[in-house]
Write a protein that holds these residues in place. Structure first.
Motif, PDB file in Angstrom:
ATOM      1  N   SER A  68       7.324  16.192  -9.417  1.00  9.95           N
ATOM      2  CA  SER A  68       6.165  15.872  -8.735  1.00  9.95           C
ATOM      3  C   SER A  68       6.308  14.120  -8.239  1.00  9.95           C
ATOM      4  CB  SER A  68       4.818  15.777  -9.483  1.00  9.95           C
ATOM      5  OG  SER A  68       4.837  15.446 -10.703  1.00  9.95           O
ATOM      6  N   ALA A  69       5.629  13.952  -7.248  1.00 11.86           N
ATOM      7  CA  ALA A  69       5.771  12.598  -6.651  1.00 11.86           C
ATOM      8  C   ALA A  69       4.727  11.733  -7.549  1.00 11.86           C
ATOM      9  CB  ALA A  69       5.305  12.301  -5.290  1.00 11.86           C
ATOM     10  N   PRO A  70       5.190  10.402  -7.928  1.00 11.34           N
ATOM     11  CA  PRO A  70       4.509   9.451  -8.596  1.00 11.34           C
ATOM     12  C   PRO A  70       3.122   9.067  -7.982  1.00 11.34           C
ATOM     13  CG  PRO A  70       6.351   8.222  -7.588  1.00 11.34           C
ATOM     14  CD  PRO A  70       6.637   9.833  -7.396  1.00 11.34           C
ATOM     15  N   HIS A  71       2.167   8.914  -8.812  1.00 13.80           N
ATOM     16  CA  HIS A  71       0.738   8.758  -8.382  1.00 13.80           C
ATOM     17  C   HIS A  71       1.006   7.384  -7.827  1.00 13.80           C
ATOM     18  CE1 HIS A  71      -1.267  12.012 -10.399  1.00 13.80           C
ATOM     19  NE2 HIS A  71      -0.493  11.557 -11.423  1.00 13.80           N
ATOM     20  N   ARG A  72       0.074   6.975  -6.715  1.00 19.44           N
ATOM     21  CA  ARG A  72       0.207   5.998  -5.872  1.00 19.44           C
ATOM     22  C   ARG A  72      -0.986   4.860  -6.261  1.00 19.44           C
ATOM     23  NH1 ARG A  72       2.956   6.524  -1.119  1.00 19.44           N
ATOM     24  NH2 ARG A  72       1.244   5.195   0.089  1.00 19.44           N
ATOM     25  N   GLY A 126       0.680  -1.044  -3.131  1.00 21.21           N
ATOM     26  CA  GLY A 126       0.099  -2.148  -2.625  1.00 21.21           C
ATOM     27  C   GLY A 126      -0.848  -3.102  -3.332  1.00 21.21           C
ATOM     28  N   GLU A 127      -0.929  -4.361  -2.751  1.00 19.54           N
ATOM     29  CA  GLU A 127      -1.699  -5.138  -3.594  1.00 19.54           C
ATOM     30  C   GLU A 127      -2.824  -5.630  -2.544  1.00 19.54           C
ATOM     31  OE1 GLU A 127       0.392  -7.935  -5.511  1.00 19.54           O
ATOM     32  OE2 GLU A 127       1.874  -6.793  -6.304  1.00 19.54           O
ATOM     33  N   ALA A 128      -3.787  -6.070  -2.876  1.00 20.43           N
ATOM     34  CA  ALA A 128      -4.968  -7.124  -2.240  1.00 20.43           C
ATOM     35  C   ALA A 128      -5.589  -8.166  -2.815  1.00 20.43           C
ATOM     36  CB  ALA A 128      -6.019  -5.822  -1.738  1.00 20.43           C
ATOM     37  N   GLY A 129      -5.692  -9.184  -2.216  1.00 22.86           N
ATOM     38  CA  GLY A 129      -6.421 -10.231  -3.017  1.00 22.86           C
ATOM     39  C   GLY A 129      -7.837 -10.290  -2.885  1.00 22.86           C
ATOM     40  N   ASN A 130      -8.646  -9.497  -2.249  1.00 19.80           N
ATOM     41  CA  ASN A 130      -9.897  -9.208  -2.165  1.00 19.80           C
ATOM     42  C   ASN A 130     -10.559  -8.042  -1.498  1.00 19.80           C
ATOM     43  OD1 ASN A 130      -9.996  -9.681   0.949  1.00 19.80           O
ATOM     44  ND2 ASN A 130      -9.393 -11.788   0.492  1.00 19.80           N
ATOM     45  N   GLY A 131     -11.720  -7.850  -1.487  1.00 24.07           N
ATOM     46  CA  GLY A 131     -12.069  -6.529  -1.138  1.00 24.07           C
ATOM     47  C   GLY A 131     -11.867  -6.114   0.129  1.00 24.07           C
ATOM     48  N   SER A 160      -4.396   3.345   5.274  1.00 26.22           N
ATOM     49  CA  SER A 160      -2.844   3.517   5.494  1.00 26.22           C
ATOM     50  C   SER A 160      -1.983   3.638   4.186  1.00 26.22           C
ATOM     51  CB  SER A 160      -2.208   2.102   6.002  1.00 26.22           C
ATOM     52  OG  SER A 160      -2.593   1.008   5.445  1.00 26.22           O
ATOM     53  N   LEU A 161      -2.596   3.258   3.089  1.00 24.87           N
ATOM     54  CA  LEU A 161      -1.596   3.210   1.791  1.00 24.87           C
ATOM     55  C   LEU A 161      -1.988   4.830   1.114  1.00 24.87           C
ATOM     56  CD1 LEU A 161      -1.741  -0.251   0.424  1.00 24.87           C
ATOM     57  CD2 LEU A 161       0.174   0.974   1.621  1.00 24.87           C
ATOM     58  N   LYS A 162      -3.320   5.360   1.324  1.00 24.80           N
ATOM     59  CA  LYS A 162      -3.639   6.494   0.830  1.00 24.80           C
ATOM     60  C   LYS A 162      -3.530   6.608  -0.853  1.00 24.80           C
ATOM     61  CE  LYS A 162      -3.385   9.351   4.838  1.00 24.80           C
ATOM     62  NZ  LYS A 162      -3.211   8.237   5.770  1.00 24.80           N
ATOM     63  N   PRO A 163      -3.977   5.395  -1.584  1.00 25.09           N
ATOM     64  CA  PRO A 163      -3.630   5.614  -2.951  1.00 25.09           C
ATOM     65  C   PRO A 163      -4.497   6.467  -3.683  1.00 25.09           C
ATOM     66  CG  PRO A 163      -5.283   4.204  -2.342  1.00 25.09           C
ATOM     67  CD  PRO A 163      -4.779   4.384  -1.140  1.00 25.09           C
ATOM     68  N   ASP A 164      -3.798   7.123  -4.848  1.00 30.51           N
ATOM     69  CA  ASP A 164      -4.652   8.026  -5.669  1.00 30.51           C
ATOM     70  C   ASP A 164      -5.525   7.465  -6.513  1.00 30.51           C
ATOM     71  OD1 ASP A 164      -2.958  10.333  -4.718  1.00 30.51           O
ATOM     72  OD2 ASP A 164      -1.262   9.298  -5.898  1.00 30.51           O
ATOM     73  N   LEU A 165      -5.362   5.941  -6.991  1.00 27.66           N
ATOM     74  CA  LEU A 165      -6.127   5.303  -7.667  1.00 27.66           C
ATOM     75  C   LEU A 165      -6.139   3.782  -7.187  1.00 27.66           C
ATOM     76  CD1 LEU A 165      -6.629   5.451 -11.703  1.00 27.66           C
ATOM     77  CD2 LEU A 165      -6.142   3.187 -10.484  1.00 27.66           C
ATOM     78  N   VAL A 166      -7.364   3.267  -7.361  1.00 25.43           N
ATOM     79  CA  VAL A 166      -7.509   1.670  -7.170  1.00 25.43           C
ATOM     80  C   VAL A 166      -7.911   1.010  -8.278  1.00 25.43           C
ATOM     81  CG1 VAL A 166      -8.851   0.012  -5.663  1.00 25.43           C
ATOM     82  CG2 VAL A 166      -8.473   2.299  -4.738  1.00 25.43           C
ATOM     83  N   LEU A 167      -7.251   0.090  -8.726  1.00 25.04           N
ATOM     84  CA  LEU A 167      -7.582  -0.772  -9.866  1.00 25.04           C
ATOM     85  C   LEU A 167      -8.052  -2.008  -9.245  1.00 25.04           C
ATOM     86  CD1 LEU A 167      -7.365  -0.759 -12.917  1.00 25.04           C
ATOM     87  CD2 LEU A 167      -5.249  -1.948 -12.789  1.00 25.04           C
ATOM     88  N   LEU A 168      -9.309  -1.976  -9.789  1.00 33.15           N
ATOM     89  CA  LEU A 168     -10.499  -3.056  -8.798  1.00 33.15           C
ATOM     90  C   LEU A 168     -10.985  -4.116  -9.729  1.00 33.15           C
ATOM     91  CD1 LEU A 168     -11.664  -3.620  -6.152  1.00 33.15           C
ATOM     92  CD2 LEU A 168     -13.552  -2.059  -6.551  1.00 33.15           C
ATOM     93  N   ASP A 169     -10.710  -5.360  -9.401  1.00 28.87           N
ATOM     94  CA  ASP A 169     -11.416  -6.614 -10.040  1.00 28.87           C
ATOM     95  C   ASP A 169     -12.939  -6.652  -9.545  1.00 28.87           C
ATOM     96  OD1 ASP A 169     -11.698  -8.743 -11.599  1.00 28.87           O
ATOM     97  OD2 ASP A 169     -10.821  -9.976 -10.252  1.00 28.87           O
ATOM     98  N   ARG A 224     -16.617   3.900  -1.070  1.00 26.48           N
ATOM     99  CA  ARG A 224     -17.217   5.354  -1.158  1.00 26.48           C
ATOM    100  C   ARG A 224     -18.072   5.490   0.166  1.00 26.48           C
ATOM    101  NH1 ARG A 224     -14.151   6.889  -4.897  1.00 26.48           N
ATOM    102  NH2 ARG A 224     -15.170   6.531  -7.362  1.00 26.48           N
ATOM    103  N   SER A 225     -18.504   4.697   0.912  1.00 25.98           N
ATOM    104  CA  SER A 225     -19.003   4.644   2.003  1.00 25.98           C
ATOM    105  C   SER A 225     -18.176   5.627   3.156  1.00 25.98           C
ATOM    106  CB  SER A 225     -19.908   3.810   2.500  1.00 25.98           C
ATOM    107  OG  SER A 225     -18.963   2.530   3.012  1.00 25.98           O
ATOM    108  N   LEU A 226     -16.807   5.123   2.921  1.00 25.78           N
ATOM    109  CA  LEU A 226     -15.790   5.203   3.717  1.00 25.78           C
ATOM    110  C   LEU A 226     -15.053   6.865   3.401  1.00 25.78           C
ATOM    111  CD1 LEU A 226     -13.805   2.039   4.214  1.00 25.78           C
ATOM    112  CD2 LEU A 226     -15.256   3.447   5.793  1.00 25.78           C
ATOM    113  N   ASP A 227     -15.933   7.642   2.548  1.00 26.38           N
ATOM    114  CA  ASP A 227     -15.325   8.936   1.832  1.00 26.38           C
ATOM    115  C   ASP A 227     -13.888   8.855   1.060  1.00 26.38           C
ATOM    116  OD1 ASP A 227     -17.653  10.115   2.520  1.00 26.38           O
ATOM    117  OD2 ASP A 227     -17.096  10.573   4.675  1.00 26.38           O
ATOM    118  N   CYS A 228     -13.983   7.667   0.630  1.00 24.03           N
ATOM    119  CA  CYS A 228     -12.399   7.323  -0.034  1.00 24.03           C
ATOM    120  C   CYS A 228     -12.429   8.381  -1.287  1.00 24.03           C
ATOM    121  CB  CYS A 228     -12.380   5.852  -0.470  1.00 24.03           C
ATOM    122  SG  CYS A 228     -10.902   5.529  -1.514  1.00 24.03           S
TER     123      CYS A 228
END
Length: 215
Positions: free
Chosen positions: A4-8, A36-41, A50-59, A75-79
C-alpha cells in the motif's frame, strides 16, 4: 501482494525548525510520507486540495490564522483528512474548541517522538488520540457543554462507549463485540445524538467521566 502507498501528511507550524525535525523523524517511517509543509493556516488551506493529505498535523499558536480557526475552515471545506492539534497549550478552552470542531486528536508537543509516530498511526487507523495527562482537562472542558439531564443507555451502547474510550476503531469494536462494523457505526451515530455530542473524542471523554462514576 502490492504494497500500500504510504499515508500522506501535511505539517502546519510557523516554526521551520519544528517542521524540519518532524519531517526528518517521519522520513524514517516507510508508511508515512510528508507531502508538504505550511507556515500558517492560510498556506495550509491553499495546499489542502492539491496535496490531498490523509492527515494534517496542525499547530495552534500561529500568526494570521491559528490552528483552531484553520481547523474550522478545513471542516467547512469538507476536508476528509484526519486533523491532529499539536500544540503547547493545555488550556481547557482550546481543548473544548478543538473537540467541538471535530479534531481527531489533541497532542502536546512535549511528548516523546516515538509516541507521536504511534499516535499518528492510531489516528490514521480511525482511533482517538489524546496526549497522556489531558483526560481530566478534557473532561473539565466538556462539563460546561449542555447535556441531557438523564441519559438511559442500553448495555450494548455502554459496551460501545467503553470501547470508544479505549481508543478502538469501529472495526476492532465490531470484532470485540461480535457485530459488524456497520452496526457499530449505527451505534456510534445514535450515541452521539443521544448524548448531545459531536465527535468520538467527546464521546470518549464523556465515557471516561460518566461510566467510571456509575461503575
Amino acid at each position: 501482494m502490492i504494497p500500500s502507498a504510504p499515508h500522506r501528511l501535511l505539517l502546519v507550524d510557523d516554526h521551520p525548525m519544528m517542521r524540519r525535525g518532524i519531517r526528518q523523524m517521519l522520513e524514517l517511517e516507510d508508511d508515512l510520507h510528508v507531502v508538504g509543509e505550511a507556515g500558517n493556516g492560510e498556506e495550509a488551506l491553499a495546499l489542502i486540495h492539491s496535496l490531498k493529505p490523509d492527515l494534517v498535523l496542525l499547530d495552534n499558536n500561529m500568526p494570521q490564522m491559528n490552528g483552531l480557526e484553520t481547523l474550522r475552515r478545513l471542516r467547512s471545506l469538507d476536508c476528509t483528512a484526519k486533523v491532529l492539534l499539536f500544540t503547547v497549550s493545555d488550556a481547557e478552552d482550546d481543548i473544548r474548541d478543538a473537540l467541538r470542531l471535530d479534531a481527531d486528536g489533541y497532542l502536546l508537543k512535549d511528548m516523546e517522538p516515538e509516541l507521536l509516530v504511534q499516535y499518528i498511526r492510531d489516528a490514521l487507523a480511525g482511533e482517538l488520540v489524546i496526549s497522556p495527562g489531558l483526560t481530566q482537562a478534557m473532561a473539565q472542558a466538556l462539563r460546561s457543554a449542555p447535556r441531557q439531564a438523564t441519559v438511559e443507555l442500553t448495555e450494548r451502547e455502554r459496551q460501545v462507549l467503553k470501547s470508544i474510550a479505549s481508543g478502538y476503531s469501529n472495526k476492532v469494536i465490531g470484532h470485540k463485540l461480535g457485530i459488524t462494523e456497520g452496526t457499530v457505526k449505527v451505534h456510534v451515530k445514535n450515541l452521539l445524538h443521544k448524548l448531545g455530542l459531536r465527535s468520538r473524542v467527546e464521546a470518549a471523554v464523556w465515557a471516561m467521566e460518566h461510566l467510571r462514576q456509575s461503575a
